[in-house]
Structures are given as C-alpha cells and as structure tokens.
Design a protein around this motif. Structure first.
Motif, PDB file in Angstrom:
ATOM      1  N   ASN A 313       4.294  10.694 -11.691  1.00 40.97           N
ATOM      2  CA  ASN A 313       3.545  11.184 -12.863  1.00 40.97           C
ATOM      3  C   ASN A 313       2.038  11.036 -12.659  1.00 40.97           C
ATOM      4  OD1 ASN A 313       3.130   8.441 -13.145  1.00 40.97           O
ATOM      5  ND2 ASN A 313       4.005   8.287 -15.203  1.00 40.97           N
ATOM      6  N   TYR A 314       1.654  10.392 -11.530  1.00 40.08           N
ATOM      7  CA  TYR A 314       0.238  10.147 -11.239  1.00 40.08           C
ATOM      8  C   TYR A 314      -0.474   9.493 -12.416  1.00 40.08           C
ATOM      9  CZ  TYR A 314       0.734  12.515  -6.804  1.00 40.08           C
ATOM     10  OH  TYR A 314       1.120  12.853  -5.539  1.00 40.08           O
ATOM     11  N   TRP A 315       0.168   8.443 -12.926  1.00 38.35           N
ATOM     12  CA  TRP A 315      -0.453   7.711 -14.041  1.00 38.35           C
ATOM     13  C   TRP A 315      -1.849   7.212 -13.631  1.00 38.35           C
ATOM     14  CZ3 TRP A 315      -0.230   1.895 -14.636  1.00 38.35           C
ATOM     15  CH2 TRP A 315      -1.034   1.500 -15.712  1.00 38.35           C
ATOM     16  N   LEU A 316      -1.888   6.265 -12.680  1.00 37.98           N
ATOM     17  CA  LEU A 316      -3.177   5.838 -12.133  1.00 37.98           C
ATOM     18  C   LEU A 316      -3.234   6.286 -10.676  1.00 37.98           C
ATOM     19  CD1 LEU A 316      -3.841   2.199 -13.445  1.00 37.98           C
ATOM     20  CD2 LEU A 316      -4.701   4.374 -14.347  1.00 37.98           C
ATOM     21  N   MET A 317      -4.250   7.066 -10.359  1.00 37.76           N
ATOM     22  CA  MET A 317      -4.423   7.550  -8.990  1.00 37.76           C
ATOM     23  C   MET A 317      -4.901   6.365  -8.138  1.00 37.76           C
ATOM     24  SD  MET A 317      -4.347  11.058  -9.702  1.00 37.76           S
ATOM     25  CE  MET A 317      -4.305  11.831 -11.331  1.00 37.76           C
ATOM     26  N   SER A 318      -4.445   6.316  -6.906  1.00 44.96           N
ATOM     27  CA  SER A 318      -4.823   5.179  -6.065  1.00 44.96           C
ATOM     28  C   SER A 318      -5.281   5.582  -4.678  1.00 44.96           C
ATOM     29  CB  SER A 318      -3.679   4.176  -5.933  1.00 44.96           C
ATOM     30  OG  SER A 318      -2.523   4.608  -6.576  1.00 44.96           O
ATOM     31  N   LEU A 319      -6.193   4.760  -4.174  1.00 42.80           N
ATOM     32  CA  LEU A 319      -6.698   4.910  -2.810  1.00 42.80           C
ATOM     33  C   LEU A 319      -6.287   3.684  -2.024  1.00 42.80           C
ATOM     34  CD1 LEU A 319     -10.412   5.940  -3.554  1.00 42.80           C
ATOM     35  CD2 LEU A 319      -8.453   7.460  -3.119  1.00 42.80           C
ATOM     36  N   GLU A 320      -6.113   3.879  -0.719  1.00 45.11           N
ATOM     37  CA  GLU A 320      -5.841   2.741   0.156  1.00 45.11           C
ATOM     38  C   GLU A 320      -7.035   2.576   1.076  1.00 45.11           C
ATOM     39  OE1 GLU A 320      -1.923   2.647   1.982  1.00 45.11           O
ATOM     40  OE2 GLU A 320      -2.809   1.719   3.757  1.00 45.11           O
ATOM     41  N   MET A 321      -7.740   1.459   0.916  1.00 48.23           N
ATOM     42  CA  MET A 321      -8.923   1.176   1.724  1.00 48.23           C
ATOM     43  C   MET A 321      -8.509   0.601   3.088  1.00 48.23           C
ATOM     44  SD  MET A 321     -11.691   1.876   0.063  1.00 48.23           S
ATOM     45  CE  MET A 321     -11.410   3.097  -1.175  1.00 48.23           C
ATOM     46  N   GLY A 322      -9.451   0.641   4.037  1.00 44.36           N
ATOM     47  CA  GLY A 322      -9.151   0.172   5.389  1.00 44.36           C
ATOM     48  C   GLY A 322      -8.865  -1.316   5.448  1.00 44.36           C
ATOM     49  N   ASP A 323      -9.609  -2.098   4.697  1.00 44.55           N
ATOM     50  CA  ASP A 323      -9.400  -3.551   4.654  1.00 44.55           C
ATOM     51  C   ASP A 323     -10.020  -4.106   3.372  1.00 44.55           C
ATOM     52  OD1 ASP A 323     -12.147  -3.630   5.092  1.00 44.55           O
ATOM     53  OD2 ASP A 323     -11.933  -4.005   7.226  1.00 44.55           O
ATOM     54  N   LYS A 324      -9.930  -5.421   3.210  1.00 46.73           N
ATOM     55  CA  LYS A 324     -10.390  -6.030   1.967  1.00 46.73           C
ATOM     56  C   LYS A 324     -11.910  -5.910   1.797  1.00 46.73           C
ATOM     57  CE  LYS A 324      -9.722 -10.012  -1.018  1.00 46.73           C
ATOM     58  NZ  LYS A 324     -11.141 -10.369  -1.263  1.00 46.73           N
ATOM     59  N   MET A 325     -12.634  -5.982   2.931  1.00 46.19           N
ATOM     60  CA  MET A 325     -14.095  -5.867   2.848  1.00 46.19           C
ATOM     61  C   MET A 325     -14.512  -4.504   2.319  1.00 46.19           C
ATOM     62  SD  MET A 325     -16.212  -7.595   5.957  1.00 46.19           S
ATOM     63  CE  MET A 325     -17.117  -6.097   6.326  1.00 46.19           C
ATOM     64  N   GLU A 326     -13.827  -3.478   2.840  1.00 47.39           N
ATOM     65  CA  GLU A 326     -14.124  -2.119   2.385  1.00 47.39           C
ATOM     66  C   GLU A 326     -13.745  -1.959   0.904  1.00 47.39           C
ATOM     67  OE1 GLU A 326     -13.802   2.271   4.378  1.00 47.39           O
ATOM     68  OE2 GLU A 326     -11.918   1.227   4.052  1.00 47.39           O
ATOM     69  N   ARG A 327     -12.615  -2.551   0.557  1.00 43.25           N
ATOM     70  CA  ARG A 327     -12.170  -2.520  -0.841  1.00 43.25           C
ATOM     71  C   ARG A 327     -13.223  -3.122  -1.758  1.00 43.25           C
ATOM     72  NH1 ARG A 327      -8.341  -6.621  -4.129  1.00 43.25           N
ATOM     73  NH2 ARG A 327     -10.331  -7.707  -4.076  1.00 43.25           N
ATOM     74  N   ASP A 328     -13.730  -4.293  -1.376  1.00 38.77           N
ATOM     75  CA  ASP A 328     -14.721  -4.976  -2.213  1.00 38.77           C
ATOM     76  C   ASP A 328     -16.002  -4.159  -2.331  1.00 38.77           C
ATOM     77  OD1 ASP A 328     -12.898  -6.955  -2.612  1.00 38.77           O
ATOM     78  OD2 ASP A 328     -13.759  -8.345  -1.144  1.00 38.77           O
ATOM     79  N   GLU A 370      -4.677  -6.253  -0.666  1.00 34.67           N
ATOM     80  CA  GLU A 370      -6.031  -6.263  -0.084  1.00 34.67           C
ATOM     81  C   GLU A 370      -6.671  -4.883  -0.017  1.00 34.67           C
ATOM     82  OE1 GLU A 370      -5.377  -8.115   3.710  1.00 34.67           O
ATOM     83  OE2 GLU A 370      -5.478 -10.141   2.860  1.00 34.67           O
ATOM     84  N   ARG A 371      -5.886  -3.822  -0.266  1.00 33.47           N
ATOM     85  CA  ARG A 371      -6.409  -2.481   0.013  1.00 33.47           C
ATOM     86  C   ARG A 371      -6.359  -1.467  -1.122  1.00 33.47           C
ATOM     87  NH1 ARG A 371      -4.519  -4.850   4.370  1.00 33.47           N
ATOM     88  NH2 ARG A 371      -5.510  -4.539   6.393  1.00 33.47           N
ATOM     89  N   ILE A 372      -5.399  -1.641  -2.049  1.00 34.46           N
ATOM     90  CA  ILE A 372      -5.206  -0.576  -3.049  1.00 34.46           C
ATOM     91  C   ILE A 372      -6.197  -0.716  -4.214  1.00 34.46           C
ATOM     92  CG2 ILE A 372      -3.603   0.412  -4.749  1.00 34.46           C
ATOM     93  CD1 ILE A 372      -2.778   1.079  -1.904  1.00 34.46           C
TER      94      ILE A 372
END
Ligand code: PLP
Length: 380
Positions: A313-328, A370-372
């Motif tokens: 249903n694509y409630w919340l769209m999500s991205l997967e980052m390369g690592d935790k540093m990139e996520r932050d 760590e990534r989503i």
C-alpha cells in the motif's frame, strides 16, 4: 555519497511546498464533514451507532473476512487479538524486533513474553527461515501446542508485522506455523490495502488487526479493527471489547474480564468516509512510489519497492542508505531543511522492558535498523 540536496528539491517539488513537509498527514476530501455532522445531529456520538456497524461491514468487505470488530486503537486490537488466539499469562509469542512498540507491548499486556526472531532483508518482516531455525533448535510439538524446550513455556502465537505495508512471505510463514502448530496473528496495522497473491493482508492469520491512527493510510483520529474468518472468534472479540456484558434489557451481568475498547461512533463516521477513499489513496500512493522509484534510481539511492506476487500500500515510502553514517547525514540534512524524514524503529530488544527476551542473532534486523529511513509519503 549521493547528493541529498537533489532529494530535498525533488520532494519539495513533488509536494509543491516551501514549508515544513510532514512524513504522513491525512487527507479529508470525502464525506468526512457530512458524516460527522450526521453523528452530532443523531446524538449517537459514543459507543453505539450506525457508523460503527457500517465501518465493521466495510472492513469485512475490504479485507475479505467474515467478521470485523471496531476498537479504540490498533494497540488494543492487537492485545485482544492475541487473547482471542489463546495467548495466556506466562506463555510466549514469536515476533520480530524490527517493529513499532505496540507489537511487543500487546504481547506484554497479556502477561506473555515476546521471542524476537529475525526479519527477511527483502520484506523487512518476520522471516520464515529464522522461525524454522529457531523451532528446529527449541520447538517441541505437544498435544496442546508448541513448547519452547529452553524455557518450558508454550509458544502460543506467531505475530508477524507487515512493515510499512510490505507483506511478509506469508506462504512460507504459514507453512512453518502449521508444521509447529502455532496460530498466526497478523499485525497488519500498516498494511491496509496491501495484498499477497491477490488476497488482503490481515486475512491470512487466525486473526488480523489494523490501525486508523492519524498517521496511517486511512485515519479516523484514533481507531483499530480486529478481523477474522472465524465467526465464533469474531463474536467473542466483539463481546470482550464491549465489557463482556450478557445481553439483557436492563440487568448488568458481565461473565468475563472484558474491556471498554469500543470505537466511538464519531470516530467510526470519520473512518467510513475515509474507507470510501481507500482505492483513491492506494492509487495515488502507487503513482508516487513509481515517481520516487524513477528519481532515486537515477540518483543511485535504493528505494524500497514491492516484491513479486505482492501489492504494497506504500504507507510510508522507504529508502535504504549505504550505511549508518550515510543514514545519519541524510536524516540530519533533510530534517534541518524541514523535510521530515525518520529512521526505522530501534530494535525492541534494545528497550529496557525487552532487553532480557529470548532472541536470535538479528543479523538482518540490525542491517536494516542502520539503513532504512522513511521519507514524506502523504497523498498529494
Ligand atoms: C500503528 C501501529 C499499531 C497500532 O497503533 P495505534 O496507534 O494503537 O492504532 C500497531 N502496530 C504497528 C506495527 C503499527 O505501526
């Protein structure tokens, strides 16, 4: 590292807004006001009323189940669904650590203990493989169900959660549950309208639950629903959530410990008006997911999409980052520029109430933790 400034510009462009962009805000463009005024005019604003019945009918039809019970919120729905599945004080429930707190709390409210097993990387939900591995080591099927050899306690239920509206691997999970004689309850709070092989999530388990909180795809301020194909269980659910009172013209006799978990008619009115727009919301979200997928594909950022044989249903769209540093870095930049984003939840076994629960290695859950990140997902 990708240029996140492009992402911010794309999202601002998409929502045509230079102001704060929230993660998920409701849209009231149907008959919400009409139905609300109707409840006020009728004086039936509280725990009985025509909209409650209508909401339950609509939920049965949308989820293709035999019985829906309207309740006050999704957490209450989960708590009662587990009790209806037979979960008792001191027993255990298998679930995922990568979830919203309500999943684990509902287990604890029944006096039961969660066992946290890993998720699959592709669904972000409870892994059939992790469950099979755990049961191969610790499970023992007895006459009255499956027991955990390491604790001596009965494993009374399995509670998968369809993360952000992406269905778990249901066929495989159901096969494991059947083999080990463990009833399944679906936490479908986030997945209203999602399907697995053409069938709605929430309709696969012995019971399923939904949430209509303000941030969900469809909202009624606050609300929840329990659905089941077992009429007797459904009737029992209605009974327990409405104080377990024996029908009588005037006497008060309650023969069990029930709850006041009723959904007020005023909320049900809102829910009916919103459910009428569900198809439109799903279409709009799907269109947005396609636009996001196209954009992030070019940016070299991984946008999470639905798997084969499923419709999210694509409630919340999500991205997967390369690592935790990139996520932050992503969370920092977007939030500082008033485009709301947020990380996926911290794993349940990190929280003080659940640190001592039994669990497996949680390899995939930790990877995703760590990534989503979630990005703005409101219907335009
Ligand atoms: C939203 C949600 C619930 C229920 O939430 P309420 O706010 O109580 O309606 C339960 N589980 C998950 C996974 C959720 O996202």
């Amino acid at each position: 590292m990708a240029n996140f400034q492009h992402t911010i510009e794309f999202i601002r462009d998409f929502y045509k807004s230079a102001d704060f962009i929230p993660l998920h805000e409701p849209r009231f463009r149907g008959k919400e006001k009409e139905y609300l005024i109707d409840t006020i005019d009728s004086t039936f604003v509280s725990s009985v009323g025509a909209y409650v019945d209508r909401f339950e009918q609509m939920m049965q039809s949308i989820t293709q189940t035999n019985k829906a019970v309207a309740v006050v919120n999704g957490t209450a729905a989960l708590q009662v669904a587990l009790r209806l599945a037979g979960v008792k004080q001191g027993e255990e429930v298998i679930t995922q650590a990568l979830t919203f707190i309500a999943t684990a709390n509902a287990i604890a409210y029944n006096g039961a203990h969660p066992i946290f097993l890993d998720v699959d990387l592709d669904t972000m939900g409870l892994s059939p493989k992790a469950m099979e591995d755990f049961l191969d080591s610790f499970g023992e099927v007895r006459e009255d169900g499956c027991y955990n050899k390491s604790t001596g306690k009965r494993i009374a239920a399995c509670l998968p959660m369809h993360t952000f509206g992406f269905p778990v691997h249901l066929d495989e999970l159901i096969a494991v549950c059947q083999k080990w004689n463990i009833p399944m309850v679906e936490d479908a709070a986030e997945s209203l309208g999602s399907t697995y092989k053409g069938k709605p999530t929430g309709s696969f388990g012995q019971l399923g639950i939904f949430s209509f909180n303000g941030n969900k795809t469809v909202t009624c301020g606050g609300g929840g629903a329990i659905v089941t194909n077992d009429l007797a269980i459904g009737e029992k659910g209605k009974y327990l959530t409405t104080t377990a009172k024996k029908t009588h013209p005037y006497e008060f006799f309650h023969d069990e410990l029930g709850y006041n978990f009723r959904m007020p008619n005023v909320n049900a009115a809102l829910a009916c008006a919103q459910l009428e727009q569900l198809e439109g919301f799903l279409t709009a979200k799907r269109k947005q997911a396609i636009e996001y997928a196209g954009f992030f594909g070019k940016e070299g950022i991984k946008f999470r999409t639905e798997l084969e044989h499923t419709e999210a249903n694509y409630w919340l769209m999500s991205l997967e980052m390369g690592d935790k540093m990139e996520r932050d870095a992503f969370l920092e930049l977007t939030n500082s520029q008033k485009v709301m984003t947020r990380p996926i939840w911290q794993l349940m076994f990190r929280l003080p109430m659940y640190v001592n629960c039994q669990r497996d290695d949680q390899k995939n859950a930790i990877y995703l933790e760590e990534r989503i990140v979630n990005i703005p997902s409101s219907v335009i």
